[in-house]
Design a protein around this motif. Structure first.
Motif, mmCIF file in Angstrom:
data_model
loop_
_atom_site.group_PDB
_atom_site.id
_atom_site.type_symbol
_atom_site.label_atom_id
_atom_site.label_comp_id
_atom_site.label_asym_id
_atom_site.label_seq_id
_atom_site.Cartn_x
_atom_site.Cartn_y
_atom_site.Cartn_z
ATOM 1 N N UNK A 123 0.820 -1.208 0.000
ATOM 2 C CA UNK A 123 0.000 0.000 0.000
ATOM 3 C C UNK A 123 0.845 1.244 0.000
ATOM 4 N N UNK A 124 2.040 1.134 0.584
ATOM 5 C CA UNK A 124 2.906 2.299 0.707
ATOM 6 C C UNK A 124 4.092 2.133 -0.210
ATOM 7 N N UNK A 127 6.526 5.037 -0.787
ATOM 8 C CA UNK A 127 7.215 5.384 0.453
ATOM 9 C C UNK A 127 8.319 4.384 0.756
ATOM 10 N N UNK A 128 8.000 3.114 0.565
ATOM 11 C CA UNK A 128 8.973 2.057 0.793
ATOM 12 C C UNK A 128 10.162 2.232 -0.140
ATOM 13 N N UNK A 130 11.265 4.963 -1.642
ATOM 14 C CA UNK A 130 12.091 6.109 -1.265
ATOM 15 C C UNK A 130 12.945 5.780 -0.049
ATOM 16 N N UNK A 131 12.339 5.113 0.929
ATOM 17 C CA UNK A 131 13.077 4.832 2.152
ATOM 18 C C UNK A 131 14.221 3.872 1.930
ATOM 19 N N UNK A 134 17.179 5.195 0.188
ATOM 20 C CA UNK A 134 17.998 6.111 0.970
ATOM 21 C C UNK A 134 18.909 5.361 1.920
ATOM 22 N N UNK A 135 18.733 4.036 2.050
ATOM 23 C CA UNK A 135 19.618 3.292 2.931
ATOM 24 C C UNK A 135 20.983 3.070 2.301
ATOM 25 N N UNK A 137 22.867 5.264 1.210
ATOM 26 C CA UNK A 137 23.780 6.311 1.681
ATOM 27 C C UNK A 137 24.612 5.793 2.851
ATOM 28 N N UNK A 201 -0.602 5.262 -2.961
ATOM 29 C CA UNK A 201 0.854 5.221 -2.954
ATOM 30 C C UNK A 201 1.357 3.919 -3.557
ATOM 31 N N UNK B 66 7.029 3.231 7.115
ATOM 32 C CA UNK B 66 7.727 3.909 6.029
ATOM 33 C C UNK B 66 8.442 5.161 6.503
ATOM 34 N N UNK B 69 11.606 4.258 8.363
ATOM 35 C CA UNK B 69 12.740 3.896 7.514
ATOM 36 C C UNK B 69 13.326 5.133 6.850
ATOM 37 N N UNK B 70 12.467 6.003 6.311
ATOM 38 C CA UNK B 70 12.994 7.157 5.597
ATOM 39 C C UNK B 70 13.683 8.116 6.552
ATOM 40 N N UNK B 74 17.222 6.386 7.466
ATOM 41 C CA UNK B 74 17.862 6.979 6.310
ATOM 42 C C UNK B 74 18.290 8.416 6.507
#
Lengths: 426, 177, 101
Positions: A123-124, A127-128, A130-131, A134-135, A137, A201, B66, B69-70, B74
């Motif tokens: 569902x997300x 969002x998942x 994007x998150x 970003x890991x 980094x 999303x 979410x 995590x972000x 992150x």
């Protein structure tokens, strides 16, 4: 047991939705294998395309036209000595490439290759995505720190600062696309009175929203969708540390930046993670703006004949590639030294032609449509990556940060506000 | 592992995943407070935050997972890693990492543990043993409606707080004020 | 095994809180103390979200606010640490005693 396996085939859902662990694992294996093959192909394509851009030939020796070059590279990297710097922190040194690899590959859980051809449809989803992206980094920072040497540390700090900055711009562009999913009208400016709908999303939901609105989000609220796509396209190149934003890993600047001290198999993990991240963010761009798995013009050129015409594309593409291979066979020098290579290339052309012929068979033709169009669009993006690398000069680091914060972010916020206004007012 | 074949988000192997994820979280918490090197502690904290996001998913809170995590794993942890790299001195690594106050720590742990146990045992009626299953498909929409409806003021205050934090961090870390 | 109810999550959150408190009380490195504070905030969040499963979405909204505030606090705290580190080259809490009598 057997009907646990076959009961999924008759249901029309993703494995995640139907809770089927076996098929989820099968899909994961297929995606993993596919991405690995795609990374090897991308490696070859990059060297050949860069070479032809620079009016030279590239690898020609290893296989016919260098087709076996990635395999030779893989063998070389696997047999190299594994050097760990003396004072390096061994655990962090070991885990950094794994973090980048896992973060890059975890994005593929939500990437939709078709209406039910995703590993799952969270569902997300956005969002998942994007998150998790970003890991990576964290992996970069740890790789630079664990090498216990100046160049990797500076490269890692620069690279992670760049990635974090462009993630913000990416987020703004993505939110603009999400806003467009809640509209109901048709066409580039259609909003419709009943547009108090709920957006979504989930990745599959975004592609289906594009289909319901009969327009790719690239052309929605023109030029706003276009600008948002442009911001995402620039930010995704910076996010994956590719040219022209590759200062942190350029050889003439920082002696390869954060992966200087890595050799052999560990370095190849970095490369694998970088290419996988490239394909992942390209898939995200295709899903959000370019209509995902739908063929061009699904709503204006409808009907059985147009469906038939467009469904012949996969087979024609592979037959075209086979024709190019046979052209290469004809142009091979007629010297006994080249006999093996000529036969190899002819065999490769024959395999491509066979795949093309299989793709003409009606049952295969119907099922392969979604995956083919999705992969074709992502392949276009991959070629664009190589084109950028050949064409653009490198950004200096302060110019890079200036572009990220002072240019892309304000434009992104502006596009977001204008999209919201148009969505309510129109 | 019990399987669920009907569509919709039904829990799969809830017990196993709960113990696994909470075990990871607690283990990483132990590593955060016991490792000598701050980078190892930061890595352990990242792992703990990610397993906590898994726990949020089990609690039917996908949006909070979410966001965790972000933002947390992150964003905040990247900030921590940057600062660790900036202030990491070789000399400080060889110093004694634990002050001698482990007695105070133990006493605090026992006192807090006793307090929590008393509260949970006495207040058992406040959290009934039924397992409510809120709807998961519209979680993001409902949180959005609440954030912009009922909690609008708190939302604006939070954005002001972030602005103040940005300005404060920049001023603090500048070379010449 | 009993089905997983709210109490299980509360116990996990309590254990995390206790670990965070021990970390704050026994470590000397300022960065690790700040990380233990993040552990405490996470324990609070877990508590909030566990209860929101029973009593409505308010807990989750509050958890989002807590995460936002944790970010702000970490940024400012680390900024202060960097400013202090420039003056006196240490991250040892016991040596931050310039205002002591």
């Amino acid at each position: 047991m057997l009907d646990y396996i076959t009961s999924y085939l008759s249901s029309n859902t993703t494995p995640g939705e139907s809770g089927n662990v076996f098929w989820a694992l099968v899909y994961i294996m297929v995606v993993f294998g596919g991405i690995s093959v795609a990374v090897m192909a991308m490696n070859w394509l990059e060297r050949k395309a860069l070479a032809h851009f620079q009016i030279r030939l590239g690898p020609m020796r290893v296989g016919p036209h260098g087709l076996l070059q990635p395999i030779a590279d893989a063998i070389k990297l696997m047999t190299k000595e594994d050097i760990i710097p003396a004072e390096a922190d061994k655990f962090v040194f070991w885990i950094a490439p794994l973090i980048i690899l896992c973060a890059s590959f975890a994005v593929y859980i939500v990437v939709p290759f078709g209406p039910t051809h995703a590993i799952t449809d969270l569902n997300i989803g956005v969002l998942f995505m994007l998150g998790v992206s970003s890991l990576s980094v964290l992996g970069v920072v740890m790789a630079g720190w664990a090498s216990n040497s100046h160049y990797p540390l500076i490269g890692a700090l620069r690279s992670s600062a760049q990635m974090v900055s462009y993630e913000v711009a990416m987020g703004m562009a993505v939110v603009s696309a999400i806003l467009m999913t809640s509209l109901h009208g048709l066409g580039p400016y259609g909003v419709s009175a009943a547009s108090s709908g709920t957006g979504t999303l989930s990745m599959i939901g975004i592609v289906q929203a594009q289909n319901e609105q009969h327009v790719w989000f690239l052309f929605k609220f023109f030029p706003l969708g276009f600008i948002a796509f442009g911001i995402f396209a620039i930010a995704m190149v910076a996010e994956t540390n590719r040219a022209p934003f590759d200062l942190p890993e350029a050889e003439s600047e920082l002696t390869a930046g954060f992966h200087t001290e890595y050799s052999g198999l560990r370095w190849s993990l970095f490369m694998l993670g970088e290419y996988a991240a490239m394909i992942a963010v390209s898939s995200i761009a295709v899903t959000l703006w370019l209509g995902g798995w739908y063929r061009p013009f699904p709503n204006s050129l409808t009907g059985d004949t147009w469906d038939l015409v467009f469904s012949l594309f996969p087979g024609l593409v592979f037959l075209g590639l086979a024709a190019i291979a046979f052209l290469g066979v004809r142009r091979m020098p007629k010297h006994p030294y080249f006999r093996v290579q000529t036969i190899g290339l002819a065999g490769f052309g024959a395999v491509l032609g066979l795949i093309g012929l299989i793709l003409f068979v009606p049952p295969v033709r119907d099922r392969i449509q979604d995956i083919f169009w999705f992969v074709a669009k992502v392949a276009g993006f991959m070629y664009l990556y190589i084109w950028y690398r050949a064409t653009f000069p490198r950004y200096r680091f302060d110019q890079l940060m200036k572009v990220g914060w002072k240019v892309l972010l304000p434009i992104g916020i502006g596009v977001l506000i204008l999209t919201a206004i148009l969505g309510v007012v129109l | 592992m019990q399987q669920a074949v009907q569509p919709g988000m039904q829990p799969v192997a809830t017990t196993f995943f709960f113990y696994l994820l909470s075990g990871f979280t607690l283990l990483s918490g132990v590593f955060v407070i016991t490792r000598k090197s701050p980078v190892h502690s930061a890595l352990a904290l990242i792992f703990g935050l990610l397993s906590q996001a898994g726990l949020y998913l089990m609690l039917y809170a996908p949006f909070v997972a979410g966001v965790q995590i972000i933002l947390y794993a992150g964003g905040i942890m990247v900030l921590f890693l940057f600062v660790i790299m900036l202030v990491n001195l070789e000399r400080s690594q060889r110093e004694e990492q634990f002050n001698g106050q482990w007695v105070v720590g133990l006493l605090a742990a026992i006192a807090l543990g006793g307090l929590f146990m008393t509260v949970y045992v006495k207040g058992k009626s406040l959290f009934p043993y039924r397992i409510a299953q809120p709807v998961e498909n519209t979680n993001t929409q409902q949180i959005g409606l609440m954030l912009y409806g009922q909690y609008m003021f708190a939302f604006e205050i939070a954005s002001l707080l972030l602005l103040v934090a940005i300005i404060g961090a920049v001023v603090m870390a500048k070379k010449r004020i | 095994m009993a089905p997983i109810g709210t109490l299980h999550y509360l116990v996990v959150a309590a254990a995390l809180f206790i670990l965070g408190v021990i970390g704050v009380l026994t470590r000397r490195n300022v960065v690790i103390i700040l990380m233990s504070i993040e552990l405490i905030l996470n324990a609070v969040n877990l508590n909030l979200v566990a209860f929101s499963r029973l009593w409505g979405l308010h807990g989750q909204v509050f958890a989002i606010f807590v995460i936002t505030d944790a970010a702000a606090e970490a940024a400012v705290g680390l900024g202060i640490l960097i400013a202090f580190f420039r003056n006196k080259e240490t991250v040892n809490v016991d040596e931050i005693d310039l205002l002591k009598w």
